[in-house]
Design an enzyme around this catalytic site. Sequence first.
Site, PDB file in Angstrom:
ATOM      1  N   HIS A 121      28.562  53.489 120.229  1.00  0.00           N
ATOM      2  CA  HIS A 121      27.559  52.246 119.865  1.00  0.00           C
ATOM      3  C   HIS A 121      26.540  52.552 120.022  1.00  0.00           C
ATOM      4  O   HIS A 121      25.085  51.491 120.218  1.00  0.00           O
ATOM      5  CB  HIS A 121      28.214  51.369 119.645  1.00  0.00           C
ATOM      6  CG  HIS A 121      29.315  50.697 118.912  1.00  0.00           C
ATOM      7  ND1 HIS A 121      30.125  51.634 118.758  1.00  0.00           N
ATOM      8  CD2 HIS A 121      29.186  50.540 117.602  1.00  0.00           C
ATOM      9  CE1 HIS A 121      31.389  50.720 117.323  1.00  0.00           C
ATOM     10  NE2 HIS A 121      30.692  50.992 116.700  1.00  0.00           N
ATOM     11  N   GLU A 145      31.410  56.841 105.128  1.00  0.00           N
ATOM     12  CA  GLU A 145      29.229  56.551 104.893  1.00  0.00           C
ATOM     13  C   GLU A 145      29.138  58.152 104.552  1.00  0.00           C
ATOM     14  O   GLU A 145      27.844  57.878 104.135  1.00  0.00           O
ATOM     15  CB  GLU A 145      29.326  57.224 107.128  1.00  0.00           C
ATOM     16  CG  GLU A 145      29.905  56.042 107.538  1.00  0.00           C
ATOM     17  CD  GLU A 145      30.980  55.317 108.330  1.00  0.00           C
ATOM     18  OE1 GLU A 145      31.973  56.076 107.534  1.00  0.00           O
ATOM     19  OE2 GLU A 145      30.497  54.659 109.022  1.00  0.00           O
TER      20      GLU A 145
END
Lengths: 332, 335
Positions: B137, B68
């Site tokens: 999440h 990321e």
Amino acid sequence: MITAAEPLPDTVDGEHALVLFTQMLRVRRFEEKSAEMYSKGNIRGFLHLYIGEEAVGTGIMQSVAPQDAVVATYREHGHALLRGIPMNAVMAEMFGKQEGCSRGRGGSMHLFDKATRFIGGNAIVGGGLPVAVGYALAAKMRGTDAVAWCIFGEGAMAEGEFHESLNLAELWQLPVVFCCENNFYAMGTALDRSESETRLVEKARSYRLDAEVVDGMDVLATEAAARRAADSARSGNGPYFIEFQTYRFKAHSMFDAERYRSKEEVHEHELHGPLRTFAARLSASGLLDDDKRATLEAEIAAEIEAAVAFAEAGTPEPVDDLTRFVYSEVQP
Amino acid sequence: MNSSEPTAMREITYREAAREALHEALTNDERVFLMGEDVGRYGGSYAVSLGFLEEFGPERIRDTPLSESAFVGAGIGAAIGGMRPIVEVMTVNFSLLAADQIINTAATYLHMSGGQINVPLVIRMATGGGLQLAAQHSHSLENLYAHIPGLKVLTPATVEDVRGMLATALADPDPVLIFEHILLYNRKGLLAEQAGAVDIDRARVRREGTHVSLITYGGSLWKCMEAAELLAQQGIEAEVLDLRILRPLDDESIIATVSKTHRAVIVDEGWRSGGISAEITARIHEQAFYELDLPVQRVCAVEVPIPYAKHLEDAALPQVEEIVAAAKKVVNGHD
């Protein structure tokens, strides 16, 4: 003094060798003046000097083309000067004046210059690597032959961003030259106290990059390595990694008491410093005598004095402008 | 937009509207490219970019490694280098791995460089809970980014906004983060045939009312709309303000609705402590204290990591009944 210095090889152009020396000397003297200005209180905050490492930046910059970008660290005064940011603008920046290259907002650690594609002074260790990868990606996608030069210390190699960036650059075959300035101390932590594998090129090779290690105290060696890297990256061979083994003669920053290394160790390295050894070789080749040296010193001193005067005469940015440039002023 | 002719509308899912926006951006501007984890061959983790790899090719639809920080940072570098990258981060939780690049780099470069280096980067990411994806999440961390000067934070809740915000974000010279709530992708809405770019400056009243203002954004908008419907059946006319943009906040619209109804409930899937609901409450107090008939109420996520089990997840997230109860409390002055 270095005794029995070897003359330069015949393959080296004497005039060019003098240019290299002069560039290193200019950075050295600028840094010395910066330290002086710091002790006078004209420069505040963190100040990280490049003294001892001048041969690295000087060698690299010989191969940096106008279309290239340079992404550097917080020890970047030398890179900025060598890249061509006017000394006045660099000194004024450190004085916190709006005539500085970042309007006085960045200071010593955040020199920026859009004109020369000098994309910072990044003070997050490892933070510049992904940015350089992205610049190279843009260069490749746009079909230019620009190279992104990414300069960082060996401390950055313990960061995840180093590993992510080398992997991505190699995976996508991007024109990045990763220049590791290994001065053997990440602030105060010695290399062998922070890396399980101290042969740094092996890390780059594990990502399948072309990689080499060079003597970062020898400007001819650093220049040659940077040229090999530039040729490779510019001709589409993907990224390249160079470890420049060098040494920082001064403290990490002006707040550093240097408890982690001995004076003897520093002295030993100073004896083999990049300016001292190269000056001796120039002398041995008949390219540099006392008169010539004095002339160079005087020219550099004059430029530095002018930069200090420029910075002193500079103006503080009006506080009313504080919130300018949080967002771009020209909106669509 | 405001032609006198009746506008032809069509029904479309949020996912499809997001996809159309991306497709248009990729078609109209060769500087635009999409990169992120599984945006290509997989088709996007929420299937937004399905088929793009075949249509636009691997140069412009870039599958990235699970890095990321590197690919968000590469987006920054590419933006500086003249491209218009759209970076997709799979969920807001993963964006924390790139927080250095977003906060220390993208948000600072323009100001720190004295106005020289702007970063025209768009980052899309999924946010929010409701699919039983548990605590890594499901969080709504957009407020973390709304805290940061230099960023713009968009939270499209409608098909018009997810269709129209991207083009405006791409035209913006500075970094823009777009948060798409995971429960919205399958939601259908009506979209004008000629739908195009929308502003990214102003909040929007989604339902007019006079008794109480429900101030919200993103996935919670539809819970508020449902709550407003239930309240209407009980004689309470709720006005629903969709913030649309969390940074910069549209104070004017917030103050306008509070000045109209004199009662406010803020609904946010983020946590209450230090959250955007706290910020809005403070602004109402600073700018419209005497307009309030009763203290501001908040309906936020319970301050726990969002759990997996359905009944616990439901209990942790704002629900329609709680919104109704909070609105009644602030209208009636008691529970």
